[in-house]
Design an enzyme around this catalytic site. Structure first.
Site, PDB file in Angstrom:
ATOM      1  N   ARG A 144       0.838  -1.197   0.000  1.00 29.38           N
ATOM      2  CA  ARG A 144       0.000   0.000   0.000  1.00 29.38           C
ATOM      3  C   ARG A 144       0.876   1.251   0.000  1.00 29.38           C
ATOM      4  O   ARG A 144       2.035   1.209   0.430  1.00 29.38           O
ATOM      5  CB  ARG A 144      -0.897   0.022   1.239  1.00 29.38           C
ATOM      6  CG  ARG A 144      -1.803  -1.187   1.408  1.00 29.38           C
ATOM      7  CD  ARG A 144      -2.542  -1.105   2.745  1.00 29.38           C
ATOM      8  NE  ARG A 144      -3.481  -2.211   2.943  1.00 29.38           N
ATOM      9  CZ  ARG A 144      -3.186  -3.342   3.571  1.00 29.38           C
ATOM     10  NH1 ARG A 144      -1.969  -3.523   4.071  1.00 29.38           N
ATOM     11  NH2 ARG A 144      -4.100  -4.293   3.718  1.00 29.38           N
ATOM     12  N   LYS A 168      -1.408  -2.721   8.184  1.00 24.93           N
ATOM     13  CA  LYS A 168      -2.526  -2.257   9.013  1.00 24.93           C
ATOM     14  C   LYS A 168      -2.529  -3.000  10.340  1.00 24.93           C
ATOM     15  O   LYS A 168      -2.266  -4.190  10.398  1.00 24.93           O
ATOM     16  CB  LYS A 168      -3.854  -2.488   8.281  1.00 24.93           C
ATOM     17  CG  LYS A 168      -4.067  -1.560   7.088  1.00 24.93           C
ATOM     18  CD  LYS A 168      -5.447  -1.764   6.495  1.00 24.93           C
ATOM     19  CE  LYS A 168      -5.736  -0.761   5.390  1.00 24.93           C
ATOM     20  NZ  LYS A 168      -7.091  -0.919   4.823  1.00 24.93           N
ATOM     21  N   HIS A 237      -3.116   2.369  -5.739  1.00 22.54           N
ATOM     22  CA  HIS A 237      -3.927   1.194  -5.438  1.00 22.54           C
ATOM     23  C   HIS A 237      -4.212   0.368  -6.688  1.00 22.54           C
ATOM     24  O   HIS A 237      -4.438  -0.845  -6.592  1.00 22.54           O
ATOM     25  CB  HIS A 237      -5.233   1.605  -4.758  1.00 22.54           C
ATOM     26  CG  HIS A 237      -5.625   0.667  -3.655  1.00 22.54           C
ATOM     27  ND1 HIS A 237      -4.893   0.525  -2.489  1.00 22.54           N
ATOM     28  CD2 HIS A 237      -6.646  -0.219  -3.551  1.00 22.54           C
ATOM     29  CE1 HIS A 237      -5.467  -0.387  -1.720  1.00 22.54           C
ATOM     30  NE2 HIS A 237      -6.526  -0.853  -2.337  1.00 22.54           N
ATOM     31  N   ARG A 240      -1.440  -1.989  -6.914  1.00 20.67           N
ATOM     32  CA  ARG A 240      -1.671  -3.086  -5.956  1.00 20.67           C
ATOM     33  C   ARG A 240      -2.659  -4.092  -6.528  1.00 20.67           C
ATOM     34  O   ARG A 240      -2.434  -5.308  -6.453  1.00 20.67           O
ATOM     35  CB  ARG A 240      -2.187  -2.486  -4.650  1.00 20.67           C
ATOM     36  CG  ARG A 240      -2.480  -3.480  -3.532  1.00 20.67           C
ATOM     37  CD  ARG A 240      -2.751  -2.688  -2.258  1.00 20.67           C
ATOM     38  NE  ARG A 240      -3.459  -3.440  -1.229  1.00 20.67           N
ATOM     39  CZ  ARG A 240      -2.875  -4.247  -0.344  1.00 20.67           C
ATOM     40  NH1 ARG A 240      -1.568  -4.426  -0.390  1.00 20.67           N
ATOM     41  NH2 ARG A 240      -3.581  -4.881   0.573  1.00 20.67           N
ATOM     42  N   HIS A 263      -3.887  -8.861   3.865  1.00 22.37           N
ATOM     43  CA  HIS A 263      -5.309  -8.844   4.180  1.00 22.37           C
ATOM     44  C   HIS A 263      -5.584  -9.661   5.439  1.00 22.37           C
ATOM     45  O   HIS A 263      -5.057 -10.760   5.594  1.00 22.37           O
ATOM     46  CB  HIS A 263      -6.129  -9.433   3.030  1.00 22.37           C
ATOM     47  CG  HIS A 263      -6.262  -8.514   1.854  1.00 22.37           C
ATOM     48  ND1 HIS A 263      -6.621  -8.967   0.602  1.00 22.37           N
ATOM     49  CD2 HIS A 263      -6.085  -7.174   1.742  1.00 22.37           C
ATOM     50  CE1 HIS A 263      -6.661  -7.932  -0.236  1.00 22.37           C
ATOM     51  NE2 HIS A 263      -6.345  -6.843   0.441  1.00 22.37           N
ATOM     52  N   TYR A 272     -10.237 -11.175  -6.249  1.00 24.77           N
ATOM     53  CA  TYR A 272      -9.340 -11.456  -7.370  1.00 24.77           C
ATOM     54  C   TYR A 272      -9.640 -12.800  -8.027  1.00 24.77           C
ATOM     55  O   TYR A 272      -9.030 -13.149  -9.036  1.00 24.77           O
ATOM     56  CB  TYR A 272      -7.881 -11.404  -6.897  1.00 24.77           C
ATOM     57  CG  TYR A 272      -7.534 -10.036  -6.370  1.00 24.77           C
ATOM     58  CD1 TYR A 272      -7.385  -8.953  -7.236  1.00 24.77           C
ATOM     59  CD2 TYR A 272      -7.404  -9.799  -5.005  1.00 24.77           C
ATOM     60  CE1 TYR A 272      -7.110  -7.687  -6.757  1.00 24.77           C
ATOM     61  CE2 TYR A 272      -7.123  -8.535  -4.526  1.00 24.77           C
ATOM     62  CZ  TYR A 272      -6.984  -7.486  -5.405  1.00 24.77           C
ATOM     63  OH  TYR A 272      -6.718  -6.227  -4.925  1.00 24.77           O
TER      64      TYR A 272
END
Length: 282
Positions: A144, A168, A237, A240, A263, A272
């Site tokens: 990211r 994150k 993004h 990504r 994730h 995806y």
């Protein structure tokens, strides 16, 4: 009802980012405002109240994906109360999501990206080389924008072509960059970077030696790519999404893609699967 404890649980146990937690609590506040009009408290909510809430959102033409997200928020919250605070009846039991039509992510095809990186982007000046490296790193690692700005020199192993990423919720993972750009990465670190700044320890810095912002990363990507792929695709993004999509096309397992993207939930990565559903390995 146990909102402070739930907040701490999301931050310290689930290790979600503050941004994610804030979004969950915005959803909870919206639901709270709705049930307040019914003179119902959070602990007294019934499945009928949930269904009324879904109906109300639909009447307001709230997108199906937004409704699904808000129901996920409620499912998490009431699941927490049942598990940790002895709530007897879960009002989310039996509640099904409406159909959520997820948008297919925008991405740039692999051949176009390789041509742009190998033949079109200029590397004549230190800033041009930095722009090239930013685009290459975003595309070949899938990190990211908020992660790439935090990469420090000590996070990079030139020998292993690996980078330690803090994602994150302060979750740590390792990503690899390909042999194709290995020499470029080494040349940038050993030669080009010092011509931009020698003050800080970040991989990408401003000429003042300051950490780049995510906004500056977006500006760099747009300036580098817009004339080749257009406005809508010249965004960090999208790089990504492109990284993940190309892995899916090659048949890489969805669990591996999940790890590389950082994730928390497999369902986030499953978008995806639009590329080649039969080639994922579970």
């Amino acid at each position: 009802m146990y909102l402070r404890e739930y907040h701490n649980y999301l931050i310290n146990v689930r290790r979600l980012s503050s941004n994610s937690v804030n979004n969950y609590f915005k959803d909870l506040k919206d639901f709270y405002m709705f049930i307040a009009t019914k003179n119902v408290t959070l602990e007294k909510v019934s499945s009928d109240n949930i269904l009324e809430y879904i109906t109300e959102l639909s009447k307001k033409n709230i997108a199906g994906t937004t409704i699904c997200r808000r129901l996920t928020t409620l499912r998490m919250y009431y699941g927490y109360l049942v598990r940790f605070h002895n709530m007897i009846t879960n009002p989310m039991f039996g509640i099904r999501n409406p159909k959520c039509h997820h948008r297919v992510p925008l991405y740039i095809d692999d051949s176009s990206m390789v041509e742009i990186l190998t033949k079109k982007l200029c590397k004549d000046t230190p800033k041009e080389y930095r722009s090239y490296m930013v685009v290459a790193m975003l595309y070949y690692t899938g990190v990211r924008a908020s992660e790439i700005i935090n990469i420090s020199l000590k996070d990079i192993s030139l020998k292993n072509r690996s980078i330690r990423i803090i994602g994150k919720g302060n979750k740590e993972r390792e990503v690899m960059y390909p042999l194709l750009i290995s020499q470029d990465v080494q040349y940038y670190i050993n030669n080009v970077r010092k011509d931009i700044s020698e003050k800080g320890d970040y991989l990408f810095e401003s000429t003042a030696g300051e950490q780049l912002t995510t906004g500056q990363i977006r500006i760099i990507v747009r300036a580098a790519l817009e004339k080749y792929v257009g406005y809508s695709l010249s965004h960090p993004h999208v790089l990504r999404h492109s990284f993940a999509t190309h892995l899916a096309e090659k048949g890489i397992g969805i669990d591996i893609i999940q790890h590389l993207l950082g994730h928390s939930e497999l369902s986030t990565t499953s978008i995806y699967m639009h590329m080649n559903k039969n080639r994922f390995n579970y």
